[in-house]
Design a protein around this motif. Structure first.
Motif, mmCIF file in Angstrom:
data_model
loop_
_atom_site.group_PDB
_atom_site.id
_atom_site.type_symbol
_atom_site.label_atom_id
_atom_site.label_comp_id
_atom_site.label_asym_id
_atom_site.label_seq_id
_atom_site.Cartn_x
_atom_site.Cartn_y
_atom_site.Cartn_z
ATOM 1 N N MET A 26 0.975 -1.295 0.053
ATOM 2 C CA MET A 26 0.053 -0.038 -0.035
ATOM 3 C C MET A 26 0.850 1.297 -0.138
ATOM 4 S SD MET A 26 -3.607 -0.478 0.536
ATOM 5 C CE MET A 26 -4.172 0.188 1.837
ATOM 6 N N ASN A 27 0.885 1.931 -1.034
ATOM 7 C CA ASN A 27 1.510 3.162 -1.114
ATOM 8 C C ASN A 27 0.474 4.575 -0.659
ATOM 9 O OD1 ASN A 27 -0.086 3.201 -3.385
ATOM 10 N ND2 ASN A 27 1.697 3.468 -4.547
ATOM 11 N N TRP A 28 0.837 5.684 -0.841
ATOM 12 C CA TRP A 28 0.226 6.808 -0.141
ATOM 13 C C TRP A 28 -1.045 7.055 -1.031
ATOM 14 C CZ3 TRP A 28 -0.325 8.155 4.376
ATOM 15 C CH2 TRP A 28 0.759 8.030 5.558
ATOM 16 N N ALA A 29 -0.820 6.657 -2.338
ATOM 17 C CA ALA A 29 -1.689 6.893 -3.481
ATOM 18 C C ALA A 29 -2.940 5.893 -3.212
ATOM 19 C CB ALA A 29 -1.487 6.856 -4.672
ATOM 20 N N GLU A 30 -2.813 4.869 -3.019
ATOM 21 C CA GLU A 30 -3.902 3.817 -2.623
ATOM 22 C C GLU A 30 -4.531 4.313 -1.333
ATOM 23 O OE1 GLU A 30 -2.925 -0.422 -2.907
ATOM 24 O OE2 GLU A 30 -1.429 -0.074 -4.236
ATOM 25 N N ILE A 31 -3.886 4.525 -0.356
ATOM 26 C CA ILE A 31 -4.371 4.968 1.091
ATOM 27 C C ILE A 31 -5.417 5.925 0.610
ATOM 28 C CG2 ILE A 31 -4.020 5.817 3.481
ATOM 29 C CD1 ILE A 31 -1.664 4.217 3.393
ATOM 30 N N GLY A 32 -4.924 7.093 -0.133
ATOM 31 C CA GLY A 32 -5.920 8.100 -0.326
ATOM 32 C C GLY A 32 -6.983 7.872 -0.968
ATOM 33 N N THR A 33 -7.013 6.969 -2.071
ATOM 34 C CA THR A 33 -8.076 6.742 -2.806
ATOM 35 C C THR A 33 -9.085 5.975 -1.768
ATOM 36 O OG1 THR A 33 -6.421 6.083 -4.438
ATOM 37 C CG2 THR A 33 -8.867 5.351 -5.046
ATOM 38 N N ALA A 50 -12.782 7.055 -1.101
ATOM 39 C CA ALA A 50 -14.023 6.283 -1.322
ATOM 40 C C ALA A 50 -14.927 6.080 -0.088
ATOM 41 C CB ALA A 50 -13.661 5.039 -1.550
ATOM 42 N N ILE A 51 -14.151 5.945 1.319
ATOM 43 C CA ILE A 51 -14.997 5.843 2.403
ATOM 44 C C ILE A 51 -15.759 7.248 2.862
ATOM 45 C CG2 ILE A 51 -14.964 5.755 5.050
ATOM 46 C CD1 ILE A 51 -12.273 3.670 4.409
ATOM 47 N N CYS A 52 -15.043 8.329 2.448
ATOM 48 C CA CYS A 52 -15.863 9.752 2.678
ATOM 49 C C CYS A 52 -17.129 10.030 1.817
ATOM 50 C CB CYS A 52 -14.663 10.732 2.364
ATOM 51 S SG CYS A 52 -13.477 11.050 3.457
ATOM 52 N N LEU A 53 -16.792 9.290 0.521
ATOM 53 C CA LEU A 53 -17.914 9.377 -0.377
ATOM 54 C C LEU A 53 -18.870 8.596 0.152
ATOM 55 C CD1 LEU A 53 -16.756 9.057 -4.078
ATOM 56 C CD2 LEU A 53 -17.884 10.909 -2.910
ATOM 57 N N PHE A 54 -18.890 7.577 0.549
ATOM 58 C CA PHE A 54 -19.744 6.377 0.996
ATOM 59 C C PHE A 54 -20.359 7.065 2.353
ATOM 60 C CE2 PHE A 54 -21.312 3.115 3.720
ATOM 61 C CZ PHE A 54 -22.023 2.313 2.793
ATOM 62 N N VAL A 85 -9.204 15.286 -1.220
ATOM 63 C CA VAL A 85 -8.275 14.078 -1.149
ATOM 64 C C VAL A 85 -7.873 13.547 -2.265
ATOM 65 C CG1 VAL A 85 -7.580 11.869 0.058
ATOM 66 C CG2 VAL A 85 -8.828 13.479 1.307
ATOM 67 N N TYR A 86 -8.716 13.280 -3.048
ATOM 68 C CA TYR A 86 -8.744 12.443 -4.378
ATOM 69 C C TYR A 86 -7.810 13.620 -5.222
ATOM 70 C CZ TYR A 86 -9.132 9.442 -8.400
ATOM 71 O OH TYR A 86 -9.052 8.753 -9.341
ATOM 72 N N SER A 87 -7.992 14.965 -5.438
ATOM 73 C CA SER A 87 -7.221 15.888 -6.085
ATOM 74 C C SER A 87 -5.906 15.714 -5.839
ATOM 75 C CB SER A 87 -7.800 17.286 -5.958
ATOM 76 O OG SER A 87 -7.518 17.826 -4.773
ATOM 77 N N PHE A 88 -5.539 15.652 -4.375
ATOM 78 C CA PHE A 88 -4.271 15.604 -3.962
ATOM 79 C C PHE A 88 -3.551 14.256 -4.454
ATOM 80 C CE2 PHE A 88 -4.926 19.198 -1.329
ATOM 81 C CZ PHE A 88 -3.944 19.853 -1.462
ATOM 82 N N VAL A 89 -4.382 12.971 -4.475
ATOM 83 C CA VAL A 89 -3.696 11.939 -4.963
ATOM 84 C C VAL A 89 -3.468 11.946 -6.332
ATOM 85 C CG1 VAL A 89 -4.545 9.521 -5.446
ATOM 86 C CG2 VAL A 89 -4.946 10.516 -3.280
ATOM 87 N N GLN A 90 -4.341 12.711 -7.038
ATOM 88 C CA GLN A 90 -3.882 12.948 -8.615
ATOM 89 C C GLN A 90 -3.003 13.785 -8.796
ATOM 90 O OE1 GLN A 90 -6.217 11.545 -11.410
ATOM 91 N NE2 GLN A 90 -6.188 10.170 -9.732
#
Lengths: 166, 132
Positions: free
Chosen positions: B1-8, B12-16, B59-64
């Motif tokens: 697990m890298n940071w990008a995956e954790i962020g994604t 997803a949890i926040c969206l839910f 969060v997703y914009s920072f992951v991208q």
């Protein structure tokens, strides 16, 4: 020197806030835009100061940050409680009541923040003020003990706001 | 697990969670049957629902790799304006007597929505409203 400073920055916090909002609106940081934001933050409070003569003089930013964190935490907790009430409680079992809150705050800005906080916290909505400004009318979705809700709002939010606006 | 995956996953949890609270708020709007209690349901959508979805977006914009902080401003403006509309709706409810009458105050004070001005004297509440 101090008088000149007060003339140029009638509301230092507003200057800071406008500069930060301007930089956030750009969505990418550049020094030119930061300088322009600071210029706007100096000019706009200076030009509008005449229309806001009795603005709050003392404002403690550090305590305000603590207040915002407490309110955010309360919003999360109250959200879960109200969601549980909506999903599980029958309508006729809801004990929704009007609550009258006697106010110790007198500054309009502080009362506005208190009323906004009460509405943002799910479960309570601030509805009205008395014509003298000494009481606030709050509607609670489900209150077992209205007096406890009143004391909670007074001790948790109003006491802190009294320290922020001195 | 890298940071990008954790962020994604975090996004997803926040969206839910945000979608869940928006759903409960909408359900409450249908289920509650009194105009004042119904006002409590949208406050949940306005705070937790929108807040979590905006957090996910941030969060997703920072992951991208192209971070965006606009969401903070949207949240701030929402939090400043939402109580005002709730206040207006409850004032209308009090005016139209479509909820329990608020408790009386001591003799020298009155709720400002219920103050009778001279030009309103004798007018029916609905007429006063339509006159604007």
């Amino acid at each position: 020197m101090i008088r000149f400073f007060n003339w140029l920055f009638p509301h230092p916090f507003l200057t800071l806030l406008m500069a930060v909002v301007w930089i956030l609106l750009q969505n990418e940081f550049s020094w030119g835009m930061a300088v322009f934001g600071v210029i706007l933050g100096v000019i706009i409070p200076r030009l509008t100061a005449n229309w806001w003569p009795d603005r709050p003089q003392g404002f403690r930013i550090v305590k305000m940050i603590g207040y915002v964190l407490i309110v955010l935490w309360d919003i999360i907790i109250a959200n879960i409680e109200v969601a549980w009430i909506i999903l599980t409680r029958r309508n006729k079992n809801l004990r929704s009541v009007w609550i009258t809150i006697p106010l110790d705050l007198r500054s309009p800005e502080a009362i506005t923040i208190l009323a906004g906080t009460i509405t943002l916290t799910p479960g309570t909505v601030s509805a009205d003020m008395s014509n003298t400004g000494h009481h606030l009318l709050v509607h609670a979705l489900d209150a077992k003990d209205p007096d406890a809700v009143r004391d909670d709002i007074k001790s948790r939010y109003e006491a802190r706001l009294k320290e922020i606006f001195v | 697990m890298n940071w990008a995956e954790i962020g994604t996953y975090f996004a997803a949890i926040c969206l839910f969670v945000g979608a869940f609270f928006a759903l409960v708020g909408t359900f409450g709007l249908i289920k509650l049957n009194d105009s004042m209690t119904r006002l409590h349901a949208p406050t949940k959508v306005g705070t937790m629902g929108i807040g979590m979805i905006l957090l996910a977006s941030m969060v997703y914009s920072f992951v991208q790799g192209q971070g965006s902080l606009h969401e903070l401003l949207i949240m701030a403006f929402l939090f400043v304006t939402a109580p005002i509309s709730a206040n207006f709706i409850s004032k209308v409810n009090i005016h139209r007597r479509s909820c329990d009458t608020p408790p009386e105050l001591a003799k020298t004070e009155e709720w400002s929505t219920l103050v009778q001005r001279e030009e309103d004297a004798g007018a029916h509440p609905e007429q006063t409203l339509s006159k604007g």
